[in-house]
Design a protein around this motif. Structure first.
Motif, PDB file in Angstrom:
ATOM      1  N   THR A   1      43.351  27.164  45.337  1.00 18.77           N
ATOM      2  CA  THR A   1      42.931  27.832  44.105  1.00 18.77           C
ATOM      3  C   THR A   1      43.241  29.322  44.142  1.00 18.77           C
ATOM      4  OG1 THR A   1      40.687  28.222  44.970  1.00 18.77           O
ATOM      5  CG2 THR A   1      41.063  26.180  43.715  1.00 18.77           C
ATOM      6  N   ALA A   2      43.465  29.860  42.952  1.00 19.39           N
ATOM      7  CA  ALA A   2      43.581  31.309  42.740  1.00 19.39           C
ATOM      8  C   ALA A   2      42.703  31.652  41.545  1.00 19.39           C
ATOM      9  CB  ALA A   2      45.022  31.707  42.487  1.00 19.39           C
ATOM     10  N   SER A   3      41.778  32.585  41.734  1.00 26.17           N
ATOM     11  CA  SER A   3      40.790  32.900  40.701  1.00 26.17           C
ATOM     12  C   SER A   3      40.741  34.391  40.433  1.00 26.17           C
ATOM     13  CB  SER A   3      39.391  32.432  41.121  1.00 26.17           C
ATOM     14  OG  SER A   3      39.358  31.066  41.430  1.00 26.17           O
ATOM     15  N   TRP A   4      40.447  34.732  39.177  1.00 25.13           N
ATOM     16  CA  TRP A   4      40.162  36.115  38.825  1.00 25.13           C
ATOM     17  C   TRP A   4      38.665  36.274  38.755  1.00 25.13           C
ATOM     18  CZ3 TRP A   4      42.174  40.608  39.221  1.00 25.13           C
ATOM     19  CH2 TRP A   4      41.650  41.697  38.502  1.00 25.13           C
ATOM     20  N   MET A   5      38.120  37.183  39.587  1.00 26.29           N
ATOM     21  CA  MET A   5      36.675  37.415  39.628  1.00 26.29           C
ATOM     22  C   MET A   5      36.383  38.680  38.828  1.00 26.29           C
ATOM     23  SD  MET A   5      35.453  34.977  41.643  1.00 26.29           S
ATOM     24  CE  MET A   5      34.020  35.437  42.589  1.00 26.29           C
ATOM     25  N   PRO A   6      35.839  38.563  37.623  1.00 30.41           N
ATOM     26  CA  PRO A   6      35.725  39.724  36.730  1.00 30.41           C
ATOM     27  C   PRO A   6      34.564  40.658  37.014  1.00 30.41           C
ATOM     28  CG  PRO A   6      34.907  37.769  35.641  1.00 30.41           C
ATOM     29  CD  PRO A   6      35.442  37.312  36.959  1.00 30.41           C
TER      30      PRO A   6
ATOM     31  N   GLN B   1      21.722  58.507  36.889  1.00 31.74           N
ATOM     32  CA  GLN B   1      22.023  58.344  38.306  1.00 31.74           C
ATOM     33  C   GLN B   1      23.197  57.389  38.526  1.00 31.74           C
ATOM     34  OE1 GLN B   1      17.900  57.188  39.338  1.00 31.74           O
ATOM     35  NE2 GLN B   1      17.927  58.890  40.819  1.00 31.74           N
ATOM     36  N   MET B   2      23.226  56.299  37.765  1.00 30.95           N
ATOM     37  CA  MET B   2      24.300  55.313  37.926  1.00 30.95           C
ATOM     38  C   MET B   2      25.662  55.892  37.566  1.00 30.95           C
ATOM     39  SD  MET B   2      22.943  52.320  38.953  1.00 30.95           S
ATOM     40  CE  MET B   2      23.848  50.919  38.262  1.00 30.95           C
ATOM     41  N   LYS B   3      25.684  56.863  36.665  1.00 28.44           N
ATOM     42  CA  LYS B   3      26.952  57.472  36.253  1.00 28.44           C
ATOM     43  C   LYS B   3      27.651  58.220  37.393  1.00 28.44           C
ATOM     44  CE  LYS B   3      26.436  58.232  31.266  1.00 28.44           C
ATOM     45  NZ  LYS B   3      27.777  57.713  30.925  1.00 28.44           N
ATOM     46  N   THR B   4      26.906  58.584  38.436  1.00 27.19           N
ATOM     47  CA  THR B   4      27.487  59.343  39.547  1.00 27.19           C
ATOM     48  C   THR B   4      28.035  58.438  40.657  1.00 27.19           C
ATOM     49  OG1 THR B   4      25.416  59.535  40.790  1.00 27.19           O
ATOM     50  CG2 THR B   4      25.826  61.173  39.060  1.00 27.19           C
ATOM     51  N   LEU B   5      27.857  57.120  40.542  1.00 26.24           N
ATOM     52  CA  LEU B   5      28.308  56.200  41.584  1.00 26.24           C
ATOM     53  C   LEU B   5      29.803  55.941  41.490  1.00 26.24           C
ATOM     54  CD1 LEU B   5      25.406  53.561  41.532  1.00 26.24           C
ATOM     55  CD2 LEU B   5      25.611  55.636  42.925  1.00 26.24           C
ATOM     56  N   ASP B   6      30.355  55.359  42.546  1.00 27.92           N
ATOM     57  CA  ASP B   6      31.770  55.011  42.564  1.00 27.92           C
ATOM     58  C   ASP B   6      32.014  53.744  41.743  1.00 27.92           C
ATOM     59  OD1 ASP B   6      32.227  57.124  44.301  1.00 27.92           O
ATOM     60  OD2 ASP B   6      31.973  55.868  46.094  1.00 27.92           O
ATOM     61  N   GLU B   7      33.235  53.597  41.270  1.00 31.65           N
ATOM     62  CA  GLU B   7      33.629  52.396  40.538  1.00 31.65           C
ATOM     63  C   GLU B   7      33.750  51.207  41.488  1.00 31.65           C
ATOM     64  OE1 GLU B   7      37.269  50.843  37.625  1.00 31.65           O
ATOM     65  OE2 GLU B   7      37.410  52.770  38.669  1.00 31.65           O
ATOM     66  N   ARG B   8      33.360  50.025  41.003  1.00 28.26           N
ATOM     67  CA  ARG B   8      33.600  48.759  41.707  1.00 28.26           C
ATOM     68  C   ARG B   8      34.561  47.940  40.865  1.00 28.26           C
ATOM     69  NH1 ARG B   8      29.312  52.032  43.482  1.00 28.26           N
ATOM     70  NH2 ARG B   8      28.084  50.972  45.097  1.00 28.26           N
ATOM     71  N   LYS B   9      35.685  47.543  41.425  1.00 29.78           N
ATOM     72  CA  LYS B   9      36.744  46.909  40.656  1.00 29.78           C
ATOM     73  C   LYS B   9      36.691  45.383  40.753  1.00 29.78           C
ATOM     74  CE  LYS B   9      39.951  50.799  41.179  1.00 29.78           C
ATOM     75  NZ  LYS B   9      41.295  51.217  41.648  1.00 29.78           N
ATOM     76  N   ALA B  10      37.194  44.721  39.701  1.00 32.06           N
ATOM     77  CA  ALA B  10      37.394  43.276  39.731  1.00 32.06           C
ATOM     78  C   ALA B  10      38.535  42.950  40.688  1.00 32.06           C
ATOM     79  CB  ALA B  10      37.704  42.761  38.330  1.00 32.06           C
ATOM     80  N   SER B  11      38.652  41.670  41.069  1.00 27.35           N
ATOM     81  CA  SER B  11      39.675  41.314  42.048  1.00 27.35           C
ATOM     82  C   SER B  11      40.083  39.853  41.904  1.00 27.35           C
ATOM     83  CB  SER B  11      39.157  41.571  43.466  1.00 27.35           C
ATOM     84  OG  SER B  11      40.195  41.482  44.411  1.00 27.35           O
ATOM     85  N   ALA B  12      41.191  39.500  42.551  1.00 23.17           N
ATOM     86  CA  ALA B  12      41.672  38.121  42.606  1.00 23.17           C
ATOM     87  C   ALA B  12      41.272  37.504  43.940  1.00 23.17           C
ATOM     88  CB  ALA B  12      43.184  38.077  42.433  1.00 23.17           C
ATOM     89  N   PHE B  13      40.868  36.251  43.905  1.00 15.43           N
ATOM     90  CA  PHE B  13      40.464  35.524  45.107  1.00 15.43           C
ATOM     91  C   PHE B  13      41.321  34.275  45.267  1.00 15.43           C
ATOM     92  CE2 PHE B  13      37.069  38.392  44.903  1.00 15.43           C
ATOM     93  CZ  PHE B  13      36.222  38.262  45.992  1.00 15.43           C
TER      94      PHE B  13
ATOM     95  N   ASP C   1      38.881  37.563  49.064  1.00 15.91           N
ATOM     96  CA  ASP C   1      39.414  38.621  48.213  1.00 15.91           C
ATOM     97  C   ASP C   1      40.873  38.903  48.575  1.00 15.91           C
ATOM     98  OD1 ASP C   1      39.955  40.888  46.742  1.00 15.91           O
ATOM     99  OD2 ASP C   1      38.095  41.914  47.262  1.00 15.91           O
ATOM    100  N   ALA C   2      41.791  38.499  47.699  1.00 11.32           N
ATOM    101  CA  ALA C   2      43.219  38.661  47.974  1.00 11.32           C
ATOM    102  C   ALA C   2      43.707  40.080  47.751  1.00 11.32           C
ATOM    103  CB  ALA C   2      44.026  37.701  47.097  1.00 11.32           C
ATOM    104  N   MET C   3      42.983  40.868  46.956  1.00 12.75           N
ATOM    105  CA  MET C   3      43.372  42.248  46.671  1.00 12.75           C
ATOM    106  C   MET C   3      42.623  43.253  47.540  1.00 12.75           C
ATOM    107  SD  MET C   3      43.523  41.915  42.495  1.00 12.75           S
ATOM    108  CE  MET C   3      43.972  43.635  42.240  1.00 12.75           C
ATOM    109  N   ASP C   4      41.722  42.745  48.374  1.00  8.30           N
ATOM    110  CA  ASP C   4      40.967  43.554  49.330  1.00  8.30           C
ATOM    111  C   ASP C   4      40.185  44.680  48.667  1.00  8.30           C
ATOM    112  OD1 ASP C   4      40.107  43.854  51.946  1.00  8.30           O
ATOM    113  OD2 ASP C   4      41.564  45.436  52.376  1.00  8.30           O
ATOM    114  N   GLU C   5      39.653  44.411  47.481  1.00 15.35           N
ATOM    115  CA  GLU C   5      38.745  45.392  46.866  1.00 15.35           C
ATOM    116  C   GLU C   5      37.423  45.421  47.633  1.00 15.35           C
ATOM    117  OE1 GLU C   5      39.608  47.477  44.760  1.00 15.35           O
ATOM    118  OE2 GLU C   5      41.415  46.663  43.831  1.00 15.35           O
TER     119      GLU C   5
END
Length: 246
Positions: free
Chosen positions: A79-84, A96-108, A129-133
């Motif tokens: 399988t290949a999946s997009w994890m949104p 406070q949440m606005k100052t945090l780093d972004e967390r990106k979606a990835s392919a598995f 995680d195939a994109m190593d996010e």
């Protein structure tokens, strides 16, 4: 806007109740979704509804599969999946949440095994995680049973998702630098098991047109709900949509 894990579950429910062998359906739907992240309100999002079942290949919403072995009761696939799942601080309303780093979606990428019996179907799946996010690994054990009537098909289901420490810490952890910027407590998440229950319904309006509705209730595990990024203990999603069968 954040699309959460329960959206993956709800679209998976759509796929299990929509396609038969050699069948392709395409449509659109709307998802009402509660985000567990602080600073997000309930959202309604448009989503495509895609399902295809072939002899060697399938598309089940966000997952494509290449069938390695299949008989009347068993199916094993790569399988290949997009994890949104993602977090965008620019879209968040909390200071406070606005100052945090972004967390990106990835392919598995990974594998899935289905066992079909008269009493229902079991699914066991795992992927990395195939994109190593996040560098994480996720898994699923679930049960579902389509109940077919004249025009209506109901598919109740329940299951549990597994997320390892790397996956959870990427999406729910707060680093030392983030803690100093935001004032939120530093937090390191461990692995977790996330239980859910769901119900999908498919109603045949015409020979080719189908109405779909799905609902999913998820209980957040301790390693998620204890994160300072999270402000609820459970999550709910509801999807409705129309598809055309080709």
């Amino acid at each position: 806007m954040t699309i959460k894990k329960n959206l993956l579950i709800i679209t998976a429910l759509f796929a299990t109740s929509s396609a038969m062998a050699g069948e392709f359906s395409l449509g659109a739907g709307a998802v009402f979704n509660e985000s567990p992240y602080k600073g997000y309100n309930e959202t309604t999002s448009a989503v495509p509804l895609i399902s295809y079942e072939g002899d060697r290949f399938y598309i089940r919403q966000t997952t494509g599969g290449w069938i390695l072995w299949k008989d009347e009761k068993n199916e094993l696939s790569f399988t290949a999946s997009w994890m949104p799942l993602h977090f965008d601080p620019d879209d968040n309303d909390d200071r406070q949440m606005k100052t945090l780093d972004e967390r990106k979606a990835s392919a598995f990428v990974g594998g899935a095994y289905y066992r079909h019996e008269r009493w229902g179907s079991l699914k066991i799946a795992a992927s990395g995680d195939a994109m190593d996010e996040s560098g994480g690994v996720v898994g699923e054990i679930s049960y579902f049973r389509p109940i077919r009537m004249e025009r209506l098909t109901l598919t109740p289901s329940f299951g549990v998702f597994y997320s390892d420490e790397s996956y959870n810490d990427y999406y729910y952890g707060v680093s030392g630098n983030e803690s100093r910027r935001s004032g939120l407590n530093e937090y390191t998440a461990g692995d977790s098991w996330t239980p859910y229950v769901g119900l999908a319904a498919k109603y045949q309006l015409t020979q080719k047109l189908y109405l779909h509705a799905s609902a999913v209730y998820t209980v957040l595990p301790d390693d998620v709900k204890n994160s300072p990024m999270i402000d609820r203990e459970e999550s709910f999603a509801l999807m409705t949509g129309l598809t055309w069968r080709f």
